[in-house]
Design a protein around this motif. Structure first.
Motif, PDB file in Angstrom:
ATOM      1  N   ARG A  95      -5.276  12.120  -0.507  1.00 50.02           N
ATOM      2  CA  ARG A  95      -6.499  11.388  -0.821  1.00 50.02           C
ATOM      3  C   ARG A  95      -6.923  11.673  -2.256  1.00 50.02           C
ATOM      4  NH1 ARG A  95      -9.673   9.275   3.478  1.00 50.02           N
ATOM      5  NH2 ARG A  95      -8.799   9.783   5.498  1.00 50.02           N
ATOM      6  N   TYR A  96      -7.539  10.692  -2.885  1.00 50.47           N
ATOM      7  CA  TYR A  96      -7.956  10.806  -4.291  1.00 50.47           C
ATOM      8  C   TYR A  96      -9.003  11.902  -4.471  1.00 50.47           C
ATOM      9  CZ  TYR A  96     -10.097   9.497  -8.743  1.00 50.47           C
ATOM     10  OH  TYR A  96     -10.586   9.517 -10.019  1.00 50.47           O
ATOM     11  N   ASP A  97      -9.987  11.926  -3.595  1.00 52.26           N
ATOM     12  CA  ASP A  97     -11.117  12.851  -3.728  1.00 52.26           C
ATOM     13  C   ASP A  97     -10.745  14.213  -3.147  1.00 52.26           C
ATOM     14  OD1 ASP A  97     -13.661  13.698  -4.377  1.00 52.26           O
ATOM     15  OD2 ASP A  97     -14.544  12.996  -2.498  1.00 52.26           O
ATOM     16  N   LEU A 129      -6.760   5.489 -10.348  1.00 50.03           N
ATOM     17  CA  LEU A 129      -8.046   5.359 -11.026  1.00 50.03           C
ATOM     18  C   LEU A 129      -8.737   4.042 -10.717  1.00 50.03           C
ATOM     19  CD1 LEU A 129      -7.041   6.906 -14.460  1.00 50.03           C
ATOM     20  CD2 LEU A 129      -8.245   8.004 -12.564  1.00 50.03           C
ATOM     21  N   ALA A 130      -7.992   3.014 -10.349  1.00 55.39           N
ATOM     22  CA  ALA A 130      -8.585   1.708 -10.065  1.00 55.39           C
ATOM     23  C   ALA A 130      -9.323   1.708  -8.725  1.00 55.39           C
ATOM     24  CB  ALA A 130      -7.506   0.629 -10.076  1.00 55.39           C
ATOM     25  N   ASN A 131      -8.626   2.081  -7.654  1.00 57.20           N
ATOM     26  CA  ASN A 131      -9.220   2.029  -6.314  1.00 57.20           C
ATOM     27  C   ASN A 131      -9.765   3.360  -5.817  1.00 57.20           C
ATOM     28  OD1 ASN A 131      -8.546  -0.716  -6.061  1.00 57.20           O
ATOM     29  ND2 ASN A 131      -6.465  -0.157  -5.469  1.00 57.20           N
ATOM     30  N   LYS A 132      -9.370   4.447  -6.471  1.00 57.09           N
ATOM     31  CA  LYS A 132      -9.803   5.798  -6.100  1.00 57.09           C
ATOM     32  C   LYS A 132      -9.546   6.098  -4.621  1.00 57.09           C
ATOM     33  CE  LYS A 132     -13.300   6.315  -9.713  1.00 57.09           C
ATOM     34  NZ  LYS A 132     -12.440   6.035 -10.761  1.00 57.09           N
ATOM     35  N   GLN A 133      -8.331   5.747  -4.163  1.00 54.86           N
ATOM     36  CA  GLN A 133      -7.962   6.016  -2.778  1.00 54.86           C
ATOM     37  C   GLN A 133      -6.964   7.159  -2.656  1.00 54.86           C
ATOM     38  OE1 GLN A 133      -6.641   2.096  -1.398  1.00 54.86           O
ATOM     39  NE2 GLN A 133      -8.256   2.270   0.132  1.00 54.86           N
ATOM     40  N   TRP A 134      -5.886   7.108  -3.445  1.00 52.71           N
ATOM     41  CA  TRP A 134      -4.780   8.042  -3.294  1.00 52.71           C
ATOM     42  C   TRP A 134      -4.385   8.665  -4.622  1.00 52.71           C
ATOM     43  CZ3 TRP A 134      -4.809   8.332   1.645  1.00 52.71           C
ATOM     44  CH2 TRP A 134      -5.013   7.196   2.431  1.00 52.71           C
ATOM     45  N   ALA A 187       0.825  -1.201   0.000  1.00 50.45           N
ATOM     46  CA  ALA A 187       0.000   0.000   0.000  1.00 50.45           C
ATOM     47  C   ALA A 187       0.862   1.256   0.000  1.00 50.45           C
ATOM     48  CB  ALA A 187      -0.903   0.000   1.229  1.00 50.45           C
ATOM     49  N   ILE A 188       0.374   2.273  -0.664  1.00 48.32           N
ATOM     50  CA  ILE A 188       1.090   3.556  -0.689  1.00 48.32           C
ATOM     51  C   ILE A 188       1.069   4.169   0.714  1.00 48.32           C
ATOM     52  CG2 ILE A 188       1.079   5.888  -1.614  1.00 48.32           C
ATOM     53  CD1 ILE A 188      -0.138   4.773  -4.152  1.00 48.32           C
ATOM     54  N   VAL A 189      -0.105   4.168   1.323  1.00 52.97           N
ATOM     55  CA  VAL A 189      -0.288   4.676   2.676  1.00 52.97           C
ATOM     56  C   VAL A 189      -0.934   3.562   3.478  1.00 52.97           C
ATOM     57  CG1 VAL A 189      -1.455   6.394   4.089  1.00 52.97           C
ATOM     58  CG2 VAL A 189      -0.527   7.064   1.890  1.00 52.97           C
ATOM     59  N   ASN A 190      -0.322   3.195   4.577  1.00 55.66           N
ATOM     60  CA  ASN A 190      -0.854   2.107   5.395  1.00 55.66           C
ATOM     61  C   ASN A 190      -1.944   2.570   6.344  1.00 55.66           C
ATOM     62  OD1 ASN A 190       0.928   0.195   4.283  1.00 55.66           O
ATOM     63  ND2 ASN A 190       2.555   0.946   5.614  1.00 55.66           N
ATOM     64  N   ASN A 191      -1.882   3.813   6.768  1.00 51.62           N
ATOM     65  CA  ASN A 191      -2.822   4.341   7.741  1.00 51.62           C
ATOM     66  C   ASN A 191      -3.030   5.824   7.431  1.00 51.62           C
ATOM     67  OD1 ASN A 191      -4.093   5.337  10.069  1.00 51.62           O
ATOM     68  ND2 ASN A 191      -3.083   3.823  11.362  1.00 51.62           N
ATOM     69  N   VAL A 192      -4.257   6.299   7.530  1.00 49.45           N
ATOM     70  CA  VAL A 192      -4.520   7.718   7.232  1.00 49.45           C
ATOM     71  C   VAL A 192      -3.792   8.649   8.193  1.00 49.45           C
ATOM     72  CG1 VAL A 192      -6.708   7.374   6.043  1.00 49.45           C
ATOM     73  CG2 VAL A 192      -6.690   7.695   8.512  1.00 49.45           C
ATOM     74  N   ASN A 193      -3.340   8.143   9.331  1.00 52.72           N
ATOM     75  CA  ASN A 193      -2.557   8.971  10.255  1.00 52.72           C
ATOM     76  C   ASN A 193      -1.223   9.388   9.649  1.00 52.72           C
ATOM     77  OD1 ASN A 193      -4.537   8.824  12.202  1.00 52.72           O
ATOM     78  ND2 ASN A 193      -3.633   7.046  13.199  1.00 52.72           N
ATOM     79  N   GLN A 194      -0.794   8.723   8.583  1.00 49.02           N
ATOM     80  CA  GLN A 194       0.439   9.108   7.904  1.00 49.02           C
ATOM     81  C   GLN A 194       0.274  10.414   7.129  1.00 49.02           C
ATOM     82  OE1 GLN A 194       0.930   5.031   6.104  1.00 49.02           O
ATOM     83  NE2 GLN A 194       3.076   5.559   6.443  1.00 49.02           N
TER      84      GLN A 194
END
Length: 110
Positions: free
Chosen positions: A68-70, A97-102, A2-9
């Motif tokens: 974040r993606y959004d 574009l696949a997961n729209k997370q980051w 994962a690019i980011v393991n936890n949003v606290n990062q």
């Protein structure tokens, strides 16, 4: 991995800026860099092998931000990022574009 393991990062505040046309009261046109929005980012550490492999390329002396993606506005390379009192030009924006997370942003100090 994962690019980011936890949003606290996402612990660094960055501000996106863009050039906007302005006019003086006398009617003279000029452009001014204006803050558009701010968001939290993860500053990805560059490892020694990455630094060595980018030497002499367009990615030399770059920093990677992960956000974040959004976001409230679409991000493009004409924008700049203000972080820790310095301004960085966006070299490349890679949205997930696949997961729209980051979204990964590769930037270079101006």
């Amino acid at each position: 991995m994962a690019i980011v393991n936890n949003v606290n990062q996402l612990n660094e505040r960055i501000t996106f800026q863009e050039n906007r046309p302005m006019r003086t009261p006398d009617g003279v046109s000029y452009t001014e860099q204006v803050d558009v929005f701010s968001t939290w980012a993860y500053v990805r550490q560059q490892y020694l092998n990455e630094i060595a492999s980018t030497a002499g390329t367009t990615l030399k002396d770059t920093i990677t931000f992960v956000i974040r993606y959004d976001q409230p506005q679409e991000i493009d390379t004409s924008m700049a990022i203000k972080w820790n009192g310095a301004v960085y030009q966006i070299v490349k924006a890679n949205p997930d574009l696949a997961n729209k997370q980051w979204t990964t942003l590769i930037v270079r100090k101006q």
